[in-house]
Design a protein around this motif. Sequence first.
Motif, PDB file in Angstrom:
ATOM      1  N   ASN A 160     -10.841  -1.786 -12.419  1.00 47.76           N
ATOM      2  CA  ASN A 160     -10.957  -1.695 -10.969  1.00 47.76           C
ATOM      3  C   ASN A 160     -10.883  -0.215 -10.601  1.00 47.76           C
ATOM      4  O   ASN A 160      -9.855   0.423 -10.809  1.00 47.76           O
ATOM      5  CB  ASN A 160      -9.802  -2.479 -10.311  1.00 47.76           C
ATOM      6  N   CYS A 161     -11.985   0.323 -10.094  1.00 46.80           N
ATOM      7  CA  CYS A 161     -12.050   1.754  -9.775  1.00 46.80           C
ATOM      8  C   CYS A 161     -11.305   2.006  -8.467  1.00 46.80           C
ATOM      9  O   CYS A 161     -11.875   1.939  -7.382  1.00 46.80           O
ATOM     10  CB  CYS A 161     -13.516   2.176  -9.660  1.00 46.80           C
ATOM     11  N   ARG A 162     -10.013   2.266  -8.596  1.00 50.29           N
ATOM     12  CA  ARG A 162      -9.203   2.466  -7.384  1.00 50.29           C
ATOM     13  C   ARG A 162      -8.014   3.372  -7.668  1.00 50.29           C
ATOM     14  O   ARG A 162      -7.669   3.613  -8.826  1.00 50.29           O
ATOM     15  CB  ARG A 162      -8.715   1.115  -6.847  1.00 50.29           C
ATOM     16  N   LYS A 163      -7.384   3.824  -6.584  1.00 55.28           N
ATOM     17  CA  LYS A 163      -6.170   4.627  -6.731  1.00 55.28           C
ATOM     18  C   LYS A 163      -4.968   3.713  -6.900  1.00 55.28           C
ATOM     19  O   LYS A 163      -5.055   2.505  -6.683  1.00 55.28           O
ATOM     20  CB  LYS A 163      -6.006   5.510  -5.494  1.00 55.28           C
ATOM     21  N   MET A 164      -3.848   4.307  -7.307  1.00 60.95           N
ATOM     22  CA  MET A 164      -2.626   3.519  -7.500  1.00 60.95           C
ATOM     23  C   MET A 164      -2.132   2.959  -6.173  1.00 60.95           C
ATOM     24  O   MET A 164      -2.239   3.621  -5.143  1.00 60.95           O
ATOM     25  CB  MET A 164      -1.542   4.423  -8.074  1.00 60.95           C
ATOM     26  N   ARG A 165      -1.600   1.726  -6.253  1.00 67.25           N
ATOM     27  CA  ARG A 165      -0.980   1.147  -5.050  1.00 67.25           C
ATOM     28  C   ARG A 165       0.526   1.217  -5.222  1.00 67.25           C
ATOM     29  O   ARG A 165       1.046   0.914  -6.282  1.00 67.25           O
ATOM     30  CB  ARG A 165      -1.381  -0.321  -4.906  1.00 67.25           C
ATOM     31  N   THR A 166       1.210   1.608  -4.176  1.00 66.79           N
ATOM     32  CA  THR A 166       2.677   1.588  -4.210  1.00 66.79           C
ATOM     33  C   THR A 166       3.148   0.777  -3.009  1.00 66.79           C
ATOM     34  O   THR A 166       2.343   0.432  -2.137  1.00 66.79           O
ATOM     35  CB  THR A 166       3.271   3.015  -4.110  1.00 66.79           C
ATOM     36  N   SER A 167       4.446   0.485  -2.954  1.00 67.33           N
ATOM     37  CA  SER A 167       4.938  -0.321  -1.834  1.00 67.33           C
ATOM     38  C   SER A 167       4.813   0.440  -0.510  1.00 67.33           C
ATOM     39  O   SER A 167       4.908  -0.150   0.554  1.00 67.33           O
ATOM     40  CB  SER A 167       6.381  -0.740  -2.087  1.00 67.33           C
ATOM     41  N   ARG A 168       4.560   1.775  -0.601  1.00 66.47           N
ATOM     42  CA  ARG A 168       4.400   2.555   0.636  1.00 66.47           C
ATOM     43  C   ARG A 168       2.919   2.795   0.966  1.00 66.47           C
ATOM     44  O   ARG A 168       2.592   3.577   1.824  1.00 66.47           O
ATOM     45  CB  ARG A 168       5.129   3.897   0.501  1.00 66.47           C
ATOM     46  N   GLY A 169       2.029   2.144   0.214  1.00 63.99           N
ATOM     47  CA  GLY A 169       0.597   2.312   0.478  1.00 63.99           C
ATOM     48  C   GLY A 169      -0.110   2.845  -0.758  1.00 63.99           C
ATOM     49  O   GLY A 169       0.394   2.718  -1.863  1.00 63.99           O
ATOM     50  N   THR A 170      -1.268   3.462  -0.546  1.00 60.36           N
ATOM     51  CA  THR A 170      -2.041   3.972  -1.673  1.00 60.36           C
ATOM     52  C   THR A 170      -1.545   5.362  -2.052  1.00 60.36           C
ATOM     53  O   THR A 170      -1.308   6.192  -1.185  1.00 60.36           O
ATOM     54  CB  THR A 170      -3.528   4.045  -1.287  1.00 60.36           C
ATOM     55  N   SER A 171      -1.385   5.604  -3.355  1.00 58.77           N
ATOM     56  CA  SER A 171      -0.916   6.924  -3.789  1.00 58.77           C
ATOM     57  C   SER A 171      -2.123   7.798  -4.111  1.00 58.77           C
ATOM     58  O   SER A 171      -3.259   7.339  -4.122  1.00 58.77           O
ATOM     59  CB  SER A 171       0.002   6.759  -4.996  1.00 58.77           C
TER      60      SER A 171
END
Length: 250
Positions: A160-171
Amino acid sequence: MEEDLIKRRPFVLRAALFLFSALCSLCIFALFAMWLLVRPDSVLPDHWNPTRPLSITAPVTPVTHWQLFLAARDEAACRDVLARAGVGFSQLKEFTSGEHCGIAQRGSLSTLIGAQVAPVETRCSTALRLAMWEHHELQPAAKAHLGTDVSQLLHIGSYNCRKMRTSRGTSSGWSSHATARSFDITGVRLSDGRRLTLLKDWEGAGPEAAFMRQIWRGSCRWFRLVLGPEYNRLHADHFHLQTTGWGLCR
Ligand SMILES: [Zn+2]
């Protein structure tokens, strides 16, 4: 001064002799070890021999992770290990997408050794670690806690070509999914027809929850970073199994 040197000479000589004999012993030992490891009819079983290729179904020894490391970084070796174990991983042409995304060692995974997988594109090294986890943790845990086998591994993909997800949103960092170095598992289907999911079966005191917790702990032996429901709400419904990282297991 001169007298001093004369007195010290026997000591220097003895030290040199000691060093020389130690070196000779080391050489003899190294030659013997090489002979034991490298010769084709070595008496050492392959799963104890670091110069031999990995076999997924062989017993786990202190040498296994070294063999896994070598197989994971060499595409041809990786495909060979999977094929010998009967893992369905058909070869696809590798691709890159932009600067951060793509799949090297690319293939389509459709079965592990015992469990089916809805066909999914991933890297060979990711499929290899999944197969080790299936054979050494998943199937034994199903037998022990549920008295049956896992017939299908339920997942929500790898690439999945995406940025990291964190509980505070996208990193700002790129996810390991962008290079298919991760795999997300949501549950299993059992040979007796039952369907277990993290969302439904993670909590509780029954054998289903014990099974879930054992396969989660067991995945930490084969992946370098594992995140599950204990980590945060984003992982309430899946295990994130990652082939890179520094041992975080939550
Ligand atoms: Zn994930």
